[in-house]
Design a protein around this motif. Structure first.
Motif, PDB file in Angstrom:
ATOM      1  N   UNK B 336       3.851  -1.406   5.066  1.00  7.13           N
ATOM      2  CA  UNK B 336       2.954  -2.337   4.398  1.00  7.13           C
ATOM      3  C   UNK B 336       2.968  -2.032   2.918  1.00  7.13           C
ATOM      4  N   UNK B 337       2.686  -3.024   2.117  1.00  8.44           N
ATOM      5  CA  UNK B 337       2.531  -2.691   0.702  1.00  8.44           C
ATOM      6  C   UNK B 337       1.339  -1.761   0.560  1.00  8.44           C
ATOM      7  N   UNK B 338       1.552  -0.647  -0.062  1.00 10.96           N
ATOM      8  CA  UNK B 338       0.504   0.367  -0.096  1.00 10.96           C
ATOM      9  C   UNK B 338      -0.313   0.288  -1.374  1.00 10.96           C
ATOM     10  N   UNK B 339      -0.034  -0.702  -2.153  1.00  7.07           N
ATOM     11  CA  UNK B 339      -0.769  -0.816  -3.403  1.00  7.07           C
ATOM     12  C   UNK B 339      -2.210  -1.239  -3.118  1.00  7.07           C
TER      13      UNK B 339
END
Lengths: 275, 340
Positions: B336-339
């Motif tokens: 997943x985008x971890x931002x």
């Protein structure tokens, strides 16, 4: 033909290091005992973290030979109001309790000096552990909080303080408490001309000097040094220190392995999401 | 080893080995270490670092959480995985206490009623404080808080009450301020509070979710989860709106005790099922969200597992395995985008 080995025999019955260069338990002088570590026991039990039951934030069980120690860490959590903040202190307050459990057998207890958390030697041990870790715990963001460390010696066969420090290191890492570095500890016994790494209770009966060293593996900084008797000269101390530092490196390998094993176990299928 | 171990201590070790050796849950890592065994494992996640490990030697990186600088080098201060977003380097510990961020939806429990504020346990490093001025008065009244309100604080939240709130501010001394200035926050009744590892709950658009099995859940970012039967919740909301229309001079104490609704055995079971499902996910450190919870519930229904049997280790392990496979197959767990 190996000589008959007496378990708790009087010192002098056999030499600390035999003609083949081996110690009573078959180790070489600078070799540490086999280390077994269990990280996170009790913090991740299948249904233990339910509802209001607060388990420890981190825990570790360490066996070094026949010395077995369990360390549990609670916190960082709100500082109890009774323990007022020292003026100028910024980081977390570290509390440590050290106890030798009633079920403990071996060295110290069987020698007729059983001790519980209340007595002087235990509070001395606790103070040593506290002092060692206060230097490495990062205080940022932990103002007004305290970290409670409980150390239980389940079985003692020498090197309790070292094993306690190693277990505490693992438990603190397991609890996610920021540390400047890992702290690894190792004892060295100086018997005759030998430097025996990680001495057992039996080897302590030679009445040599026992040095306990806790250091950080990446910088070799000594955070704790305890010596229970006199050493003849500076060289002896230097030699003992280098043997201890090497022992600390070995301990670090074991700690590193244990953390990797723990991560592999909990990480198996996924990376934790924390966006 | 020279002599045999003592019986008692051996029994203890055996117990530990038993617990960690079953492989039924992803708990502790255990390893038998010989002195020269350290040749490096094969399946370990390679981005794991320990405190004191060097991350980057040059100074072109920005220091994030879980790192510190030593002699110009960026060094880890956590045991965890390294995460780099552009030049920001952070080390995320595998588990830790909850680290609050402004805007997080949290579930907590009132510990203490102090002067003009409540102290709330939200699983953080410090107890969070909820100011009297930061709550909604009953019926959404807009006015200054009076001395009378101060004397009456237990009528809003008393010790031991579970509440939901939002993180309003994190002050410079790391103390946490909460607020409940919205209708959806406030005291929680008729439900169950459970604790899971905060790292398993991602910050999402919605933390108030309705699970497929007729249970409403508040997935607190802090790892506390509140579950209640959702038909009950609807009834309560209706009650609230009805009351909002009525006169506002009812004594406050009445407001607090107004909703002891009866919960039928069927609703109890639904909540219990959701609870067990969540604890099962927690035990296996599978991220907890509506999808994974309903997958567990579906799997239990498919295998005909009774609610009470979900806590049994072998059953839990079997179900968790299946769910884990399903989740990875559905690439639900794919990077997943971890931002933030």
């Amino acid at each position: 033909m190996a000589p008959q080995r007496t378990r708790w025999g009087a010192a002098g019955a056999e030499p600390a290091v035999d003609a083949a260069g081996l110690r009573m338990d078959g180790r070489r002088p600078s070799e540490i005992r086999v280390m077994r570590c269990v990280v996170g026991e009790g913090t991740f039990s299948p249904f233990g973290m339910g509802d209001d039951a607060h388990g420890p934030t981190g825990s570790a069980y360490v066996e070094q030979g026949r010395t077995a120690v369990l360390a549990t860490v609670y916190g960082p959590r709100e500082r109890a109001s009774s323990s007022s903040a020292l003026p100028g202190s910024t980081g977390a307050l570290v509390n440590c309790e050290f106890a030798i459990t009633a079920l403990n057998v071996g060295g110290a207890a069987s020698a007729g000096s059983s001790y519980t958390k209340a007595d002087r030697r235990s509070s001395e041990m606790a103070a040593s552990i506290k002092a060692a870790f206060e230097t490495v715990i990062v205080g940022d963001g932990l103002q007004r909080s305290q970290i409670d460390v409980f150390v239980h010696v389940l079985q003692s066969d020498g090197g309790q303080l070292a094993a306690a420090i190693n277990a505490t290191s693992l438990a603190l890492m397991n609890a996610g408490i920021p540390l400047l570095d890992v702290v690894c500890a190792c004892t060295v016994g100086v018997v005759d001309a030998y430097y025996l790494a990680d001495v057992t209770a039996l080897e302590m009966r030679f009445h040599g000097a026992v040095l306990t060293v806790a250091s950080t593996p990446s910088e070799h900084k000594i955070v704790l040094l305890e010596l229970e008797s006199k050493l003849p000269n500076q060289d002896t101390l230097d030699n003992a220190l280098s043997v201890a530092q090497a022992g600390c490196q070995e301990v670090y390998h074991a700690i590193d392995d244990a953390m990797h094993a723990y991560f592999a176990a909990v990480h198996r299928a996924h990376a934790p999401i924390r966006a | 080893m020279a002599a045999s171990e003592s019986r008692v201590a051996r029994a203890h070790v055996a117990r530990l080995e038993h617990v960690s050796g079953t492989g039924s849950y992803a708990g502790p890592g255990t390893l038998l270490l010989g002195k020269r065994r350290y040749e490096g494992g094969s399946e370990e996640p390679h981005d794991l670092v320990l405190p004191g490990n060097d991350l980057f030697a040059d100074g072109t990186y920005v220091r994030g959480h879980g790192t510190h600088v030593r002699n110009g080098r960026l060094v880890s201060s956590q045991a965890g995985t390294v995460l780099t977003v552009n030049r920001l380097v952070t080390v995320r510990p595998f588990r830790s206490r909850y680290v609050p961020e402004v805007g997080d939806v949290v579930v907590g429990r009132v510990l203490q009623v102090a002067g003009k504020r409540w102290l709330v346990d939200i699983n953080a490093v410090q107890e969070a404080s909820l100011l009297l001025s930061a709550i909604t008065l009953p019926l959404g009244e807009q006015r200054k808080r009076t001395y009378e309100d101060e004397l009456n604080m237990r009528a809003f939240f008393a010790e031991g009450d579970p509440i939901s709130a939002e993180v309003q501010e994190i002050r410079s001394d790391a103390s946490i301020a909460l607020h409940t200035r919205s209708n959806k926050f406030g005291a929680l009744r008729n439900g169950v509070l459970l604790q899971v590892s905060p790292s398993l709950i991602a910050r999402a658009k919605k933390h108030y979710v309705r699970l497929s099995l007729g249970v409403s859940a508040i997935l607190g970012t802090n790892g506390y989860i509140w579950l209640s039967p959702h038909d009950l919740e609807t009834a309560q909301n209706e009650d609230k709106t009805k009351k909002a229309g009525s006169r506002s001079d009812a004594p406050l104490s009445e407001e607090r005790y107004i909703t002891p609704l009866s919960v039928g055995p069927e609703a109890h079971l639904r909540v219990a099922r959701a609870r067990n499902a969540i604890l099962l996910l927690n035990a296996r450190s599978i991220p907890i969200d509506p999808v994974s919870i309903s997958l567990v519930c579906e799997e239990c229904a498919r295998q005909g597992v009774d609610v009470k049997d979900m806590t049994r280790r072998e059953v839990a392990s079997r179900i968790a395995d299946t769910v884990q496979t399903q989740l990875s197959a559905a690439s639900h767990l794919a990077e997943r985008p971890l931002r933030a």
